[in-house]
Design a protein around this motif. Structure first.
Motif, PDB file in Angstrom:
ATOM      1  N   ALA A   1      56.451  64.535 -26.526  1.00 57.54           N
ATOM      2  CA  ALA A   1      56.072  65.193 -27.778  1.00 57.54           C
ATOM      3  C   ALA A   1      57.150  66.217 -28.131  1.00 57.54           C
ATOM      4  CB  ALA A   1      54.702  65.862 -27.614  1.00 57.54           C
ATOM      5  N   GLY A   2      56.908  67.016 -29.135  1.00 59.93           N
ATOM      6  CA  GLY A   2      57.857  68.061 -29.478  1.00 59.93           C
ATOM      7  C   GLY A   2      57.938  69.109 -28.380  1.00 59.93           C
ATOM      8  N   ASP A   3      59.051  69.813 -28.353  1.00 58.13           N
ATOM      9  CA  ASP A   3      59.245  70.853 -27.351  1.00 58.13           C
ATOM     10  C   ASP A   3      58.316  72.023 -27.668  1.00 58.13           C
ATOM     11  OD1 ASP A   3      60.140  72.896 -25.661  1.00 58.13           O
ATOM     12  OD2 ASP A   3      62.197  72.168 -25.721  1.00 58.13           O
ATOM     13  N   PRO A   4      57.387  72.354 -26.769  1.00 58.80           N
ATOM     14  CA  PRO A   4      56.442  73.447 -27.062  1.00 58.80           C
ATOM     15  C   PRO A   4      57.129  74.787 -27.269  1.00 58.80           C
ATOM     16  CG  PRO A   4      56.291  72.782 -24.760  1.00 58.80           C
ATOM     17  CD  PRO A   4      57.153  71.763 -25.439  1.00 58.80           C
ATOM     18  N   ARG A   5      58.323  74.953 -26.721  1.00 60.97           N
ATOM     19  CA  ARG A   5      59.042  76.226 -26.853  1.00 60.97           C
ATOM     20  C   ARG A   5      59.548  76.457 -28.265  1.00 60.97           C
ATOM     21  NH1 ARG A   5      62.499  74.618 -21.628  1.00 60.97           N
ATOM     22  NH2 ARG A   5      62.390  72.695 -22.862  1.00 60.97           N
ATOM     23  N   GLU A   6      59.527  75.414 -29.099  1.00 62.12           N
ATOM     24  CA  GLU A   6      59.930  75.575 -30.497  1.00 62.12           C
ATOM     25  C   GLU A   6      58.869  76.312 -31.305  1.00 62.12           C
ATOM     26  OE1 GLU A   6      60.785  71.683 -31.905  1.00 62.12           O
ATOM     27  OE2 GLU A   6      62.631  71.470 -30.710  1.00 62.12           O
ATOM     28  N   HIS A   7      57.670  76.468 -30.748  1.00 61.45           N
ATOM     29  CA  HIS A   7      56.577  77.208 -31.396  1.00 61.45           C
ATOM     30  C   HIS A   7      56.331  78.485 -30.593  1.00 61.45           C
ATOM     31  CE1 HIS A   7      55.806  73.512 -33.662  1.00 61.45           C
ATOM     32  NE2 HIS A   7      55.932  72.881 -32.510  1.00 61.45           N
ATOM     33  N   ALA A   8      57.376  79.279 -30.479  1.00 61.90           N
ATOM     34  CA  ALA A   8      57.374  80.400 -29.532  1.00 61.90           C
ATOM     35  C   ALA A   8      56.286  81.423 -29.811  1.00 61.90           C
ATOM     36  CB  ALA A   8      58.749  81.068 -29.546  1.00 61.90           C
ATOM     37  N   GLU A   9      56.066  81.759 -31.097  1.00 60.00           N
ATOM     38  CA  GLU A   9      55.092  82.806 -31.411  1.00 60.00           C
ATOM     39  C   GLU A   9      53.680  82.387 -31.023  1.00 60.00           C
ATOM     40  OE1 GLU A   9      57.358  81.713 -33.500  1.00 60.00           O
ATOM     41  OE2 GLU A   9      58.658  83.455 -33.897  1.00 60.00           O
ATOM     42  N   LEU A  10      53.296  81.162 -31.389  1.00 58.92           N
ATOM     43  CA  LEU A  10      51.946  80.705 -31.059  1.00 58.92           C
ATOM     44  C   LEU A  10      51.794  80.524 -29.554  1.00 58.92           C
ATOM     45  CD1 LEU A  10      49.142  79.781 -31.843  1.00 58.92           C
ATOM     46  CD2 LEU A  10      50.072  77.484 -32.258  1.00 58.92           C
ATOM     47  N   LEU A  11      52.784  79.936 -28.912  1.00 59.65           N
ATOM     48  CA  LEU A  11      52.702  79.729 -27.469  1.00 59.65           C
ATOM     49  C   LEU A  11      52.596  81.060 -26.735  1.00 59.65           C
ATOM     50  CD1 LEU A  11      52.712  77.758 -25.117  1.00 59.65           C
ATOM     51  CD2 LEU A  11      55.217  77.784 -25.163  1.00 59.65           C
TER      52      LEU A  11
END
Length: 458
Positions: free
Chosen positions: A408-418
């Motif tokens: 899937a997409g790299d979860p680190r690209e959604h840094a604020e939500l993560l």
């Protein structure tokens, strides 16, 4: 065995008298932090009347507020053998009543009922379509569970008995059925169920033989690193990063299967606002009881608010919702995820809510942090051990995210939500450790300090 048959007449009164003291001593009882004010028997269904008898009971427990329902599996014998005395609950009409999960013969009765596709009163014991089950197997309880009781039959089956009951079909059974229909390779297929008109009582699955617990594997890797004075995490024989990457890949594949097979959509602005509001409420509830959290409150609130301020569209779907290393089993062929019931303390409506897959990613990141730092409990001032724990955690967090990104997409690209989701999970951990293991409190508190200061990238 005798021809005497169990008389239920006095059993409700006996349970009412015994359960307020017995329930708080059970690992699966969720109300240990509150006194039991009263117990009412809501169901007594005799599954076997002769000695030894078997009764499926549902009781309603009053601890103030909304009563909660629990399932009991009761065995009864005119005379209890010594090996069952420690599991005695009460006496009724000359019979000794006990927790039948510890009676291999009676545990085997449940498997036989499912295999036979039996209906007892309004209870249904049902195999999944096309499934044929072996019978004559005796059951033994798995001793590591917290919120439910599971019985293992040889090397073939495992039956989970849901102790705290919720209305409707249990989410664990629902999602296993969805994933099995999708051909998911990372679950133990469902084989049968026990159900009442108002909900699910049990789920039978294939037993994953020869599996290693993810938490045990991870903490063994940490132990190996701590034992080496001069080597880095990637140089130690027990390096876990390869498994962490494969686990990230497996979690992403489960998310992808759920995305294809069940509902997926974009979260509404109102849902995002509600998500952040819930994070603030959790924090508010902890600030008074855990003074150590106060110094981080402002930074936590900024991180929570940043998750919405980013303005990016967020896809929501069914996810595991309580994912950590202890819910992951390494088999000879790959990783398997278990227990899709959701967070045990959450209301049923909240468990059913669609969520961002990043919720599971955040749970795994927290679990890697716990695995790394659990050996520091009582030794938090040891600088070398702290440095090694941080190195191990970051290496495996990075590997997990990289494996997830392969599917899937790299979860680190959604840094604020993560970051917000991980911090929210850490605040939950603060609440748990404060109530249950105060000596572990530095683990989530130190993580909050690192994440909010930018020392620990998500």
């Amino acid at each position: 065995m005798t021809s005497v048959r169990l008389d239920l007449t006095d059993l409700p009164e006996a349970l009412t008298g015994a359960l307020p003291d017995w329930l708080p001593g059970q690992r699966w009882f969720a109300g240990k932090d509150r006194p039991v004010l009263g117990v009412r028997t809501r169901r007594l269904t005799v599954l076997r009347a002769a000695d030894p008898a078997l009764v499926l009971a549902v009781v309603e427990v009053d601890q103030g507020g909304e009563p909660e329902r629990y399932q009991l599996l009761l065995g009864a014998r005119p005379e209890l053998p010594d090996w069952l005395e420690t599991h005695r609950i009460c006496d009724s009409s000359g019979w000794g009543c006990y927790d039948a999960a510890h009676d291999p013969e009676l545990a085997g009765e449940l498997l036989g009922l499912i295999a036979a596709d039996r209906e007892v009163e309004d209870l249904r014991f049902t195999p999944e379509p096309g499934v044929e089950l072996s019978t004559g197997l005796r059951g033994r309880p798995v001793g590591v569970e917290q919120s439910n009781t599971s019985l293992v039959y040889g090397s073939q089956y495992i039956l989970k008995l849901f102790r705290k009951l919720v209305p409707g079909e249990n989410r664990d059974l629902t999602l296993h059925r969805v994933l099995a229909a999708a051909g998911c390779a990372h679950i133990a297929p469902p084989l049968g169920s026990i159900s009442a008109p108002d909900g699910t009582l049990g789920m039978l699955q294939s037993f994953v033989e020869g599996a290693a617990d993810g938490w045990a594997m991870a903490t063994a890797s940490v132990r190996d690193l701590m034992a080496e004075a001069d080597l880095h995490a990637d140089e130690v024989g027990g390096d876990f990063a390869g498994e962490a990457r494969r686990l990230g890949h497996a979690v992403a594949e489960v998310h992808a299967d759920l995305r294809r097979a069940a509902e997926t959509r974009l979260a509404t602005p109102g849902e995002l606002t509600a998500l952040v509001a819930a994070m603030h409420r959790r924090l508010d509830g902890m600030l008074e009881s855990v003074p150590e959290l106060a110094e981080h409150a402002e930074a936590l609130r900024k991180a929570f608010d940043a998750a919405v301020a980013a303005g990016e569209p967020i896809e929501v779907q069914h996810v595991h919702a309580d994912l950590h290393l202890g819910q992951c089993l390494r088999t000879p062929t790959g990783w398997v995820l278990i227990d899709f019931e959701g967070e045990p303390a959450a209301p049923a409506a909240e468990r059913a809510r669609l969520r961002s897959p990043l919720r599971d990613v955040a749970g795994m990141l927290r679990s890697f942090d716990y695995a790394a730092h659990q050996r520091l409990v009582g030794h938090s001032d040891d600088h070398q051990l702290t440095v090694r724990a941080l190195e191990w955690a970051q290496r495996n967090r990075t590997a997990f995210c990289a494996g997830y990104a392969e599917v899937a997409g790299d979860p680190r690209e959604h840094a604020e939500l993560l970051r917000a989701l991980e911090l929210d999970k850490a605040v939950y951990e603060v609440a748990y450790e404060h109530a249950n293991r105060p000596e572990w409190l530095p683990i989530p508190l130190s993580s909050i300090a690192r994440i909010t200061s930018g020392e620990e990238p998500s």
